[in-house]
Scaffold this motif. Sequence first.
Motif, mmCIF file in Angstrom:
data_model
loop_
_atom_site.group_PDB
_atom_site.id
_atom_site.type_symbol
_atom_site.label_atom_id
_atom_site.label_comp_id
_atom_site.label_asym_id
_atom_site.label_seq_id
_atom_site.Cartn_x
_atom_site.Cartn_y
_atom_site.Cartn_z
ATOM 1 N N ASN A 177 67.797 -16.662 43.156
ATOM 2 C CA ASN A 177 66.603 -17.440 43.461
ATOM 3 C C ASN A 177 65.346 -16.757 42.958
ATOM 4 O OD1 ASN A 177 68.028 -19.476 44.919
ATOM 5 N ND2 ASN A 177 68.239 -18.044 46.594
ATOM 6 N N HIS A 178 64.370 -17.566 42.673
ATOM 7 C CA HIS A 178 63.059 -17.056 42.260
ATOM 8 C C HIS A 178 62.218 -16.875 43.515
ATOM 9 C CE1 HIS A 178 64.105 -17.709 38.118
ATOM 10 N NE2 HIS A 178 64.503 -18.933 38.423
ATOM 11 N N LEU A 179 62.340 -15.705 44.106
ATOM 12 C CA LEU A 179 61.660 -15.432 45.363
ATOM 13 C C LEU A 179 60.394 -14.629 45.104
ATOM 14 C CD1 LEU A 179 64.801 -14.319 47.406
ATOM 15 C CD2 LEU A 179 63.738 -16.570 47.387
ATOM 16 N N ASN A 180 59.424 -14.812 45.975
ATOM 17 C CA ASN A 180 58.225 -14.004 45.846
ATOM 18 C C ASN A 180 58.464 -12.627 46.468
ATOM 19 O OD1 ASN A 180 57.622 -14.051 48.674
ATOM 20 N ND2 ASN A 180 56.626 -16.027 48.436
ATOM 21 N N TYR A 181 57.499 -11.752 46.290
ATOM 22 C CA TYR A 181 57.650 -10.368 46.744
ATOM 23 C C TYR A 181 57.934 -10.296 48.235
ATOM 24 C CZ TYR A 181 56.619 -5.565 47.886
ATOM 25 O OH TYR A 181 56.706 -4.289 48.374
ATOM 26 N N GLU A 182 57.237 -11.090 49.026
ATOM 27 C CA GLU A 182 57.402 -11.041 50.485
ATOM 28 C C GLU A 182 58.826 -11.438 50.889
ATOM 29 O OE1 GLU A 182 55.616 -13.371 54.308
ATOM 30 O OE2 GLU A 182 54.194 -12.782 52.762
ATOM 31 N N GLU A 183 59.348 -12.475 50.276
ATOM 32 C CA GLU A 183 60.716 -12.917 50.583
ATOM 33 C C GLU A 183 61.742 -11.863 50.160
ATOM 34 O OE1 GLU A 183 60.304 -17.733 50.135
ATOM 35 O OE2 GLU A 183 60.313 -16.511 48.317
ATOM 36 N N LEU A 184 61.556 -11.290 48.966
ATOM 37 C CA LEU A 184 62.460 -10.242 48.498
ATOM 38 C C LEU A 184 62.410 -9.022 49.406
ATOM 39 C CD1 LEU A 184 61.975 -10.339 44.627
ATOM 40 C CD2 LEU A 184 64.058 -10.869 45.902
ATOM 41 N N LYS A 192 61.635 -8.911 52.575
ATOM 42 C CA LYS A 192 62.283 -9.237 53.845
ATOM 43 C C LYS A 192 63.800 -9.170 53.705
ATOM 44 C CE LYS A 192 62.388 -12.808 57.398
ATOM 45 N NZ LYS A 192 61.917 -14.125 57.820
ATOM 46 N N LEU A 193 64.334 -9.751 52.628
ATOM 47 C CA LEU A 193 65.773 -9.708 52.393
ATOM 48 C C LEU A 193 66.262 -8.274 52.187
ATOM 49 C CD1 LEU A 193 66.327 -12.769 50.038
ATOM 50 C CD2 LEU A 193 67.201 -12.491 52.362
ATOM 51 N N TYR A 194 65.498 -7.505 51.434
ATOM 52 C CA TYR A 194 65.888 -6.122 51.181
ATOM 53 C C TYR A 194 65.897 -5.312 52.475
ATOM 54 C CZ TYR A 194 66.269 -1.596 48.955
ATOM 55 O OH TYR A 194 66.702 -0.344 48.584
ATOM 56 N N GLY A 195 64.910 -5.530 53.322
ATOM 57 C CA GLY A 195 64.868 -4.851 54.617
ATOM 58 C C GLY A 195 66.083 -5.196 55.465
ATOM 59 N N ARG A 196 66.461 -6.448 55.473
ATOM 60 C CA ARG A 196 67.651 -6.884 56.219
ATOM 61 C C ARG A 196 68.909 -6.253 55.632
ATOM 62 N NH1 ARG A 196 70.299 -7.746 60.583
ATOM 63 N NH2 ARG A 196 71.786 -9.430 60.502
ATOM 64 N N LYS A 197 68.966 -6.162 54.316
ATOM 65 C CA LYS A 197 70.116 -5.545 53.655
ATOM 66 C C LYS A 197 70.240 -4.075 54.055
ATOM 67 C CE LYS A 197 72.115 -4.536 49.193
ATOM 68 N NZ LYS A 197 72.032 -4.650 47.745
ATOM 69 N N ILE A 198 69.139 -3.366 54.123
ATOM 70 C CA ILE A 198 69.157 -1.960 54.536
ATOM 71 C C ILE A 198 69.679 -1.838 55.961
ATOM 72 C CG2 ILE A 198 67.679 0.018 55.114
ATOM 73 C CD1 ILE A 198 65.989 -0.741 52.657
ATOM 74 N N GLU A 199 69.207 -2.703 56.859
ATOM 75 C CA GLU A 199 69.682 -2.690 58.249
ATOM 76 C C GLU A 199 71.185 -2.925 58.320
ATOM 77 O OE1 GLU A 199 67.589 -5.639 60.488
ATOM 78 O OE2 GLU A 199 65.628 -4.776 60.057
ATOM 79 N N LEU A 200 71.662 -3.906 57.575
ATOM 80 C CA LEU A 200 73.085 -4.226 57.584
ATOM 81 C C LEU A 200 73.920 -3.083 57.014
ATOM 82 C CD1 LEU A 200 72.919 -7.948 56.417
ATOM 83 C CD2 LEU A 200 73.524 -7.123 58.699
ATOM 84 N N ASN A 201 73.428 -2.447 55.960
ATOM 85 C CA ASN A 201 74.152 -1.315 55.380
ATOM 86 C C ASN A 201 74.246 -0.148 56.357
ATOM 87 O OD1 ASN A 201 75.126 -2.036 52.778
ATOM 88 N ND2 ASN A 201 73.027 -2.042 52.022
#
Length: 52
Positions: free
Chosen positions: A18-25, A27-36
Motif C-alpha cells: 500500500n501507498h501509506l503515508n509516514y504516520e501510517e507506516l 504506526k504499523l512499524y511500531g506494532r510490528k516491533i511490539e509483536l516481534n
Amino acid sequence: MENLENEINEIDLTMAENHLNYEELSKLYGRKIELNKELDSLMDLWLKLENN
C-alpha cells in the motif's frame, strides 16, 4: 506463536503493498516491533520449557 507470526506477515504485506503515508507506516512499524518482542519472549519461554 502462529497468530503473532501471521500478524507480523500481514503488517509486512500492508507496508509493502500500500501507498501509506509516514504516520501510517510508523504506526504499523511500531506494532510490528511490539509483536516481534512478544514473539521473542514466547519463543524463549517455549525453548526453556522444551529443555526441562
